[in-house]
Enzyme design. Structure first.
Site, PDB file in Angstrom:
ATOM      1  N   ASP A 160      -0.227   5.177   0.789  1.00 49.33           N
ATOM      2  CA  ASP A 160      -0.501   6.215   1.799  1.00 49.33           C
ATOM      3  C   ASP A 160      -0.619   5.633   3.199  1.00 49.33           C
ATOM      4  OD1 ASP A 160      -2.402   7.615  -0.782  1.00 49.33           O
ATOM      5  OD2 ASP A 160      -0.610   8.531   0.064  1.00 49.33           O
ATOM      6  N   GLU A 215     -14.157  10.268  -4.492  1.00 49.96           N
ATOM      7  CA  GLU A 215     -15.259   9.686  -3.712  1.00 49.96           C
ATOM      8  C   GLU A 215     -15.394  10.400  -2.373  1.00 49.96           C
ATOM      9  OE1 GLU A 215     -12.808   8.193  -5.173  1.00 49.96           O
ATOM     10  OE2 GLU A 215     -13.625   6.673  -6.548  1.00 49.96           O
ATOM     11  N   THR A 272      -2.647   0.475  -4.435  1.00 54.36           N
ATOM     12  CA  THR A 272      -3.062   1.661  -3.707  1.00 54.36           C
ATOM     13  C   THR A 272      -4.338   2.262  -4.280  1.00 54.36           C
ATOM     14  OG1 THR A 272      -2.435   3.946  -3.137  1.00 54.36           O
ATOM     15  CG2 THR A 272      -1.561   3.077  -5.190  1.00 54.36           C
ATOM     16  N   THR A 309      -4.696   5.556  -4.120  1.00 57.04           N
ATOM     17  CA  THR A 309      -4.357   6.919  -4.527  1.00 57.04           C
ATOM     18  C   THR A 309      -4.121   7.017  -6.023  1.00 57.04           C
ATOM     19  OG1 THR A 309      -3.054   8.842  -3.854  1.00 57.04           O
ATOM     20  CG2 THR A 309      -1.837   6.827  -4.278  1.00 57.04           C
ATOM     21  N   ASP A 326       0.874  -1.172   0.000  1.00 51.35           N
ATOM     22  CA  ASP A 326       0.000   0.000   0.000  1.00 51.35           C
ATOM     23  C   ASP A 326       0.916   1.227   0.000  1.00 51.35           C
ATOM     24  OD1 ASP A 326      -2.249   1.787   0.705  1.00 51.35           O
ATOM     25  OD2 ASP A 326      -1.319   1.793   2.686  1.00 51.35           O
ATOM     26  N   ASP A 352      -1.777  -0.125   6.143  1.00 45.66           N
ATOM     27  CA  ASP A 352      -1.766   0.736   7.341  1.00 45.66           C
ATOM     28  C   ASP A 352      -3.143   0.921   7.947  1.00 45.66           C
ATOM     29  OD1 ASP A 352      -2.596   4.035   6.594  1.00 45.66           O
ATOM     30  OD2 ASP A 352      -2.654   2.426   5.102  1.00 45.66           O
TER      31      ASP A 352
HETATM   32  C1  XBP Z   1      -5.265   6.231   0.563  1.00 43.89           C
HETATM   33  C2  XBP Z   1      -6.467   6.842  -0.029  1.00 43.89           C
HETATM   34  C3  XBP Z   1      -6.295   7.912  -1.064  1.00 43.89           C
HETATM   35  C4  XBP Z   1      -5.574   9.122  -0.453  1.00 43.89           C
HETATM   36  C5  XBP Z   1      -5.786  10.362  -1.285  1.00 43.89           C
HETATM   37  O1  XBP Z   1      -4.761   5.373  -0.423  1.00 43.89           O
HETATM   38  O2  XBP Z   1      -7.567   6.437   0.294  1.00 43.89           O
HETATM   39  O3  XBP Z   1      -7.589   8.300  -1.464  1.00 43.89           O
HETATM   40  O4  XBP Z   1      -6.145   9.383   0.831  1.00 43.89           O
HETATM   41  O5  XBP Z   1      -5.325  10.125  -2.602  1.00 43.89           O
HETATM   42  P1  XBP Z   1      -3.891   4.035  -0.004  1.00 43.89           P
HETATM   43  P2  XBP Z   1      -6.285  10.473  -3.848  1.00 43.89           P
HETATM   44  O6  XBP Z   1      -3.825   3.972   1.512  1.00 43.89           O
HETATM   45  O7  XBP Z   1      -4.654   2.877  -0.609  1.00 43.89           O
HETATM   46  O8  XBP Z   1      -2.531   4.254  -0.616  1.00 43.89           O
HETATM   47  O9  XBP Z   1      -6.857  11.849  -3.586  1.00 43.89           O
HETATM   48  O10 XBP Z   1      -5.382  10.429  -5.065  1.00 43.89           O
HETATM   49  O11 XBP Z   1      -7.321   9.389  -3.848  1.00 43.89           O
HETATM   50 MG    MG Z   2      -2.983   3.284   3.205  1.00 41.61          MG
END
Ligand code: XBP
Ligand code: MG
Length: 258
Positions: free
Chosen positions: A12, A55, A122, A124, A10, A183
């Site tokens: 973020d 979203e 991910t 993101t 992952d 995470d």
């Molecule tokens: C985390 C998310 C993402 C980020 C924001 O992604 O849910 O939406 O918060 O990025 P992960 P975006 O933990 O799966 O890496 O605005 O590009 O969605």
């Molecule tokens: Mg994450």
């Protein structure tokens, strides 16, 4: 029993503590659009339950802005706002203010030296992954990852397993030959529903999430001189997560073949 063939990460909150940068970028985008919306840290912590920035914006409007009138098509408006947010986030990442969490670069190096394949799964936006990896690991870092599954490449975002299933399919591997790093509760759900053994490292936004089913829950991957704290599971006396410990965790818990 499949030996460990690949590690799927992952982004973020796992590779780096990026969510405060995402939060800043959202608020900068709202201000640039002349909107008086401003997300606080506590509000954002709750909004993180909705994965995907577009979203999340839509959810926020639906839940808190009943009188809001979209200037034109709602999807186009949100997409435009989110594109500005992504631009702002990339600028923040480019300032070198998003270091990788302890142990992440070391584990990547260990995997590459041992021939363990690397991939990303991910929610993101892909451009955010590129910005983070290039500004922390250098220009060629993207090549370290055989598959980068990100954002809208799948229709259903985490906690749906789709992004992990997409990555496994592109790797051509069974889940039992892989291990996932997450995470958050939603990310763990996604990985477990793809039958992946999963190691969790918590952060300020997810430390109070439920992590039932995780193979190991840590405060961080750690370094030799920066021991981790084991919050759940058995690290067998190790003080930081290296490839040897990843293999032990994987070998203990991945479903046998057949
Ligand atoms: C985390 C998310 C993402 C980020 C924001 O992604 O849910 O939406 O918060 O990025 P992960 P975006 O933990 O799966 O890496 O605005 O590009 O969605
Ligand atoms: Mg994450």
């Amino acid at each position: 029993m499949n030996s460990l063939a690949a590690m799927i990460f992952d982004v973020d909150g796992t590779l780096a503590d990026t969510e405060r940068a995402h939060l800043l970028a959202f608020n900068q985008a709202f201000a640039s659009a002349g909107l008086d919306w401003h997300w606080s840290v506590p509000v954002y912590k709750d909004l993180l339950a909705v994965t995907g920035g577009k979203e999340r914006i839509r959810y926020y409007i639906d839940q808190t802005q009943p009188g809001f009138t979209y200037p034109g098509d709602a999807y186009a408006f949100i997409a435009g706002l989110h594109a500005e947010k992504t631009r702002a986030y990339k600028a923040i990442a480019g300032q070198g203010k998003l270091p990788l969490r302890p142990g992440v670069a070391r584990l990547f190096r260990e995997a590459r030296e041992a021939g363990v394949r690397l991939a990303i799964a991910t929610t993101t936006t892909p451009a955010n992954v590129t910005a983070l990896l290039q500004h922390t690991l250098g220009a060629d870092a993207l090549e370290w990852f055989e598959v980068i599954g990100a954002g809208d490449i799948v229709e259903r975002k985490k906690p749906a397993p789709d992004i992990y299933l997409y990555v496994l399919e592109r790797l051509g591997l069974d889940a039992s030959a892989c291990i996932a790093f997450e995470d958050s509760a939603g990310g763990l759900r996604a990985a477990l529903d793809a039958d992946l053994t999963t190691i969790v490292t918590v952060n300020e936004f997810t430390h109070d999430h439920p992590f039932e089913g995780a193979a190991l829950v840590l405060n961080q991957l750690g370094e030799p001189d920066q021991p981790f704290t084991v919050l759940s599971g058995d690290a067998g006396g190790s003080t930081f997560l290296d490839l040897a410990l990843v293999r032990r965790v994987h070998g203990r818990l991945s479903a046998p073949v057949g």
